[in-house]
Motif scaffolding. Structure first.
Motif, PDB file in Angstrom:
ATOM      1  N   SER B 233       0.827  -1.195   0.000  1.00 18.76           N
ATOM      2  CA  SER B 233       0.000   0.000   0.000  1.00 18.76           C
ATOM      3  C   SER B 233       0.869   1.257   0.000  1.00 18.76           C
ATOM      4  O   SER B 233       1.867   1.346   0.709  1.00 18.76           O
ATOM      5  N   THR B 234       0.461   2.204  -0.810  1.00 20.54           N
ATOM      6  CA  THR B 234       1.133   3.505  -0.820  1.00 20.54           C
ATOM      7  C   THR B 234       0.132   4.594  -0.478  1.00 20.54           C
ATOM      8  O   THR B 234       0.251   5.734  -0.916  1.00 20.54           O
ATOM      9  N   SER B 235      -0.846   4.222   0.301  1.00 21.45           N
ATOM     10  CA  SER B 235      -1.875   5.177   0.666  1.00 21.45           C
ATOM     11  C   SER B 235      -1.271   6.376   1.390  1.00 21.45           C
ATOM     12  O   SER B 235      -0.265   6.258   2.105  1.00 21.45           O
ATOM     13  N   ALA B 236      -1.912   7.490   1.217  1.00 22.23           N
ATOM     14  CA  ALA B 236      -1.442   8.698   1.883  1.00 22.23           C
ATOM     15  C   ALA B 236      -1.726   8.660   3.378  1.00 22.23           C
ATOM     16  O   ALA B 236      -1.131   9.418   4.149  1.00 22.23           O
ATOM     17  N   THR B 237      -2.615   7.801   3.796  1.00 24.07           N
ATOM     18  CA  THR B 237      -2.909   7.723   5.229  1.00 24.07           C
ATOM     19  C   THR B 237      -1.832   6.902   5.913  1.00 24.07           C
ATOM     20  O   THR B 237      -1.407   5.864   5.420  1.00 24.07           O
ATOM     21  N   GLU B 238      -1.418   7.364   7.029  1.00 22.27           N
ATOM     22  CA  GLU B 238      -0.303   6.739   7.735  1.00 22.27           C
ATOM     23  C   GLU B 238      -0.603   5.280   8.079  1.00 22.27           C
ATOM     24  O   GLU B 238       0.289   4.431   8.030  1.00 22.27           O
ATOM     25  N   ALA B 239      -1.867   4.984   8.405  1.00 18.06           N
ATOM     26  CA  ALA B 239      -2.200   3.634   8.853  1.00 18.06           C
ATOM     27  C   ALA B 239      -1.987   2.599   7.761  1.00 18.06           C
ATOM     28  O   ALA B 239      -1.690   1.443   8.039  1.00 18.06           O
ATOM     29  N   ASP B 240      -2.144   2.993   6.512  1.00 14.87           N
ATOM     30  CA  ASP B 240      -2.080   2.015   5.431  1.00 14.87           C
ATOM     31  C   ASP B 240      -0.780   2.040   4.642  1.00 14.87           C
ATOM     32  O   ASP B 240      -0.536   1.142   3.851  1.00 14.87           O
ATOM     33  N   ASN B 241       0.037   3.085   4.819  1.00 12.97           N
ATOM     34  CA  ASN B 241       1.177   3.243   3.923  1.00 12.97           C
ATOM     35  C   ASN B 241       2.326   2.326   4.337  1.00 12.97           C
ATOM     36  O   ASN B 241       3.195   2.682   5.113  1.00 12.97           O
TER      37      ASN B 241
END
Lengths: 64, 350
Positions: B233-241
């Motif tokens: 995951s490269t999500s911008a949200t810290e929980a998913d990145n």
């Protein structure tokens, strides 16, 4: 053969040591093309040609 | 000349008695000549014209009764049975056929009824289209049984009604029998495919029919090598990145003598610029030079401060970072000293 890449710098000579991982998928020529600063001359030499005594490391010179 | 024929005759000088006169009237016969010698009727016979008739079945005395042509045909056709009547011409108004009546032969060119049912029998040839009319449409009512053994129903339509118990043979995978449609089998064995440990593999044709079904083993543990960096995951949200939590490059090398690289990741080479002066060259470029660099080292006979730090006069780029190794100085106390460490570790996070 343990090959290195050398090229001249303002301080004398720089020595590039390719990583073993990189050489698994690339040639040393490709490494030189990528990591030697553009426009600089370079040579690929055997590691045994590099002096082991680094006392005067700054005094080393690049020879064509 | 019209004449009477009787069984009573009179001889010359014979005596006329009442009995003989009765014989004349009671045995009177009217010969055809009486009629044929009458004036022929030239006008068209109307229903109001009258005839003489003997009403025998009512036990009348035998006196002639007058009757109109209308009453004659109306009563006799209503009450009598005629085994063979040849009719020609056209019946121009509607007629009702009694429920007990049977039409055994002949042609009904146009049967129109809003309530009648054909409940039994066979229409040997039901012709529609251009041969007899432009179109025959059954607008209402019920066709109890419609059989066609040799004919072709080119276009069977019902826009408002229901076609019940239809049996027909269709080309393809679908059959209709007694009003029940059945989809042909696809060859797949009836059953449930797939479970918590088996995933179904289905083959579907262009009609959406499953033509083959098998299962394969499903494992909740990803196979070796199946989770690549691109799948993190490269999500911008810290929980998913997750991708940002992995090192973008790292290297371990011995800087004494000729540089000896022990292990590395995403590092193509190390440039030995001089004593304790190295450039880490990346195999794949990073997004930019704003990455985090962490380094540590082990000196070669230097007991104080075997450090790794970014060379002051340089700026990290997306393709390389210039580091120094050795002993950092303290302002006003001592100057930094670059040394070739025997053990150097550099990690890059971005």
């Amino acid at each position: 053969m343990n090959k290195k890449i050398i090229y001249p710098t303002d301080q004398g000579v720089a020595i590039i040591a390719p990583t073993p991982d990189y050489l698994l998928t690339h040639t040393i020529e490709e490494c030189a093309a990528k990591d030697v600063p553009a426009g600089k001359p370079y040579k690929i030499i055997d590691a045994s040609e590099i002096p082991s005594d680094r006392t005067f490391r700054k005094a080393w010179e690049y020879q064509e | 000349m019209a004449k009477f024929n009787t069984g009573q005759s009179f001889a010359d000088g014979d005596t006329v008695t009442g009995a003989k006169l009765n014989n004349i009237t009671s045995q009177l016969n009217i010969y055809t000549g009486v009629i044929s010698e009458q004036t022929a009727m030239s006008a068209t016979v109307s229903t109001a014209d009258q005839l003489l008739i003997a009403d025998t079945d009512n036990g009348d005395s035998g006196a002639a009764n007058r009757i109109t042509v209308q009453k004659l045909f109306s009563d006799s056709l209503t009450n009598g049975t005629f085994a063979s009547v040849n009719l020609t011409g056209t019946i121009t108004s509607n007629r009702t056929v009694a429920t007990s009546a049977t039409i055994t032969t002949g042609t009904i060119p146009n049967l129109t009824s809003s309530t009648a049912n054909i409940t039994l029998g066979t229409i040997p040839t039901l012709t529609t289209g251009t041969t007899t009319s432009t179109a025959e449409i059954v607008t209402s009512g019920t066709i109890a049984t419609f059989n066609s053994t040799t004919g072709t129903i080119t276009n069977l339509r019902s826009t408002t009604g229901t076609i019940g118990n239809l049996s027909t043979t269709l080309a393809g995978d679908f059959t209709i029998s007694q009003g029940t449609g059945t989809l042909g089998t696809s060859g797949v064995t009836l059953g449930t495919y797939g479970s918590v440990s088996a995933i179904p593999f289905l083959t579907v044709n262009a009609k959406g029919i499953i033509t083959a079904a098998t299962t394969g083993t499903f494992s909740s543990t990803p196979a070796d090598g199946s989770i690549t960096f691109a799948k993190l995951s490269t999500s911008a949200t810290e929980a998913d990145n997750v991708a940002s939590r992995t090192a973008k490059a790292w290297v371990n090398f011995n800087g004494t003598g000729t540089v000896a690289i022990q292990t590395s990741f995403n590092v193509s080479s190390i440039t030995d610029n001089g004593t304790g002066d190295y450039t880490i060259n990346f195999t794949a470029t990073l997004a930019d030079g704003n990455y985090a660099v962490f380094g540590t080292g082990k000196g070669s006979g230097v007991s104080d401060g075997a450090c790794v730090w970014i060379k002051d006069s340089t700026t990290p780029t997306s393709s390389a970072v210039n580091i120094l190794t050795g002993q950092t100085g303290r302002a006003g106390v001592n100057a930094s000293i670059t040394l070739d460490n025997s053990f150097n570790s550099v990690l890059i996070f971005r």
